[in-house]
Each structure stands twice: as C-alpha cells, then as structure tokens.
Design a protein around this motif. Structure first.
Motif, PDB file in Angstrom:
ATOM      1  N   UNK A   1       3.543  -4.697  17.971  1.00  5.92           N
ATOM      2  CA  UNK A   1       4.335  -5.621  17.198  1.00  5.92           C
ATOM      3  C   UNK A   1       3.432  -6.362  16.219  1.00  5.92           C
ATOM      4  N   UNK A   2       2.290  -6.875  16.593  1.00  6.48           N
ATOM      5  CA  UNK A   2       1.195  -7.398  15.672  1.00  6.48           C
ATOM      6  C   UNK A   2       0.830  -6.345  15.050  1.00  6.48           C
ATOM      7  N   UNK A   3       0.429  -5.221  15.116  1.00  4.56           N
ATOM      8  CA  UNK A   3       0.086  -4.148  14.199  1.00  4.56           C
ATOM      9  C   UNK A   3       1.187  -4.078  12.994  1.00  4.56           C
ATOM     10  N   UNK A   4       2.394  -3.870  13.485  1.00  7.19           N
ATOM     11  CA  UNK A   4       3.448  -3.468  12.588  1.00  7.19           C
ATOM     12  C   UNK A   4       3.519  -4.822  11.373  1.00  7.19           C
ATOM     13  N   UNK A   5       3.269  -5.943  12.075  1.00  5.95           N
ATOM     14  CA  UNK A   5       3.320  -7.070  11.271  1.00  5.95           C
ATOM     15  C   UNK A   5       2.117  -7.060  10.002  1.00  5.95           C
ATOM     16  N   UNK A   6       0.764  -6.770  10.471  1.00 10.39           N
ATOM     17  CA  UNK A   6      -0.165  -6.640   9.769  1.00 10.39           C
ATOM     18  C   UNK A   6       0.140  -5.737   8.685  1.00 10.39           C
ATOM     19  N   UNK A   7       0.494  -4.583   8.907  1.00  9.53           N
ATOM     20  CA  UNK A   7       0.839  -3.323   8.114  1.00  9.53           C
ATOM     21  C   UNK A   7       1.825  -4.052   7.201  1.00  9.53           C
ATOM     22  N   UNK A   8       2.805  -4.767   7.658  1.00 12.88           N
ATOM     23  CA  UNK A   8       4.200  -5.214   6.571  1.00 12.88           C
ATOM     24  C   UNK A   8       3.341  -6.323   5.796  1.00 12.88           C
ATOM     25  N   UNK A   9       2.441  -7.116   6.006  1.00  8.63           N
ATOM     26  CA  UNK A   9       1.798  -8.069   5.257  1.00  8.63           C
ATOM     27  C   UNK A   9       0.723  -7.715   4.530  1.00  8.63           C
ATOM     28  N   UNK A  10      -0.006  -6.598   4.814  1.00  8.64           N
ATOM     29  CA  UNK A  10      -1.201  -6.162   4.124  1.00  8.64           C
ATOM     30  C   UNK A  10      -0.784  -5.018   3.465  1.00  8.64           C
ATOM     31  N   UNK A  11      -0.862  -4.681   2.041  1.00  7.12           N
ATOM     32  CA  UNK A  11      -0.795  -3.624   1.138  1.00  7.12           C
ATOM     33  C   UNK A  11      -1.749  -2.754   1.421  1.00  7.12           C
TER      34      UNK A  11
END
Length: 174
Positions: free
Chosen positions: A140-150
C-alpha cells in the motif's frame, strides 16, 4: 523552466544537493532492517548490477523510501536462507530511468498461490491511508508513493514461480 531548475542545483552548497550511490542506499536500508531483524542477510553476491550508479540531489530520498519498504518485506516474509537478488540499472531508451529489480524466495512452507493471492489483494486495497498504519502496509505504501510521485512507478510486484519479484522505475529526467 526545467533548465533554470537544473542550474539552481549548481548554485546550492553540496550539503543541499547530497550525493549517494544506489548500492549505498541499499546498504543503509539493510542496516536499518537488521536493527529489528538481525538474522537478515541479503548476501553481497546477489547483486547483478553492471555499474555503480550515483545520484545527486534530493531524489535519493524517494529511492531510499521504496528500498526500505521492499527490503523490510523481504526480511519479514522471504526465505532468509536464500539471497535477496537485486539489479540496479540505468536505462536510456525513453529518457534516463533507473530500473531497480528485487527478487526473493518464498518460504518453503508457504504456498506460492496463497502468497500471490495475498499480494494481489493488497494491490487492490485502498492505499490512500497507507501511512496511517504499519502492519502489512508495504505494498500500500509503494502504491501511494507511485500515486503521489510522477517520477516513480511500481512496475511489478508479483509472484513468479517460487519468488516474489518487484520492479521500480524512477524517471531521472523530466
């Protein structure tokens, strides 16, 4: 605008634009994980990278964060008698990108189908509050990071055979 931003880094003191190698960031995350899981040993010979990659600027924080999640998950859930295989590579096909691959062996007592199902379930779950909890929040944290960082893409997180494989892609140029 991009050129002005780039030149801005050259005017700053080196303390503001730190330099770190990808292998050093990996070693730092391993040392941090060993504080809570001392028996974790990713084995030095498991690195199949072809070059030493040096990063300049604040960008290394993003890499460190993603490494910390992936390495901690490998230490907690993988077969620690086998190495954490890794590869760090610069790819220049469409802009300069850092591609990072990890693969760890599933415990012999675990069913690869069940591990795969658990990973897929985590990938489908809501990740927007991932930083609010600790247990089983890595994907979930990796998905959030991917979502927030272009400039960050979680390209692969899946079971292949009896291994869990993760691939991150970091855009080094915009």
């Amino acid at each position: 605008r991009k050129l002005a931003s780039m030149f801005g880094w050259f005017k700053r003191p080196s303390i503001v634009a730190p330099i770190a190698t990808v292998s050093l960031l990996f070693a730092a995350t391993v040392a941090e994980v060993k504080d809570s899981i001392p028996e974790f040993d990713p084995q030095a010979g498991a690195d199949s990278s072809k070059e030493e990659i040096e990063l300049v600027g604040h960008f290394y924080h993003l890499i460190y964060d993603s490494f910390a999640i992936a390495v901690r998950n490998a230490a907690k859930y993988a077969d620690r008698t086998k190495p954490l295989n890794r590869k760090f590579e610069i790819v220049r096909d469409m802009g300069k990108r850092l591609v990072v691959e990890f693969s760890s062996s599933i415990l012999p007592t675990d069913d690869p189908g069940a591990v795969s199902a658990a990973i897929e379930e985590r990938k489908q779950a809501d990740f927007m509050d991932a930083n609010m909890y600790e247990d089983k929040s890595g994907i979930s944290k990796l998905l959030l990071l991917s979502h927030n960082q272009d400039n960050f893409l979680l390209d692969q997180y899946e079971v292949v055979g009896s291994e869990v494989r993760i691939r991150f892609i970091y855009a080094l140029e915009h």
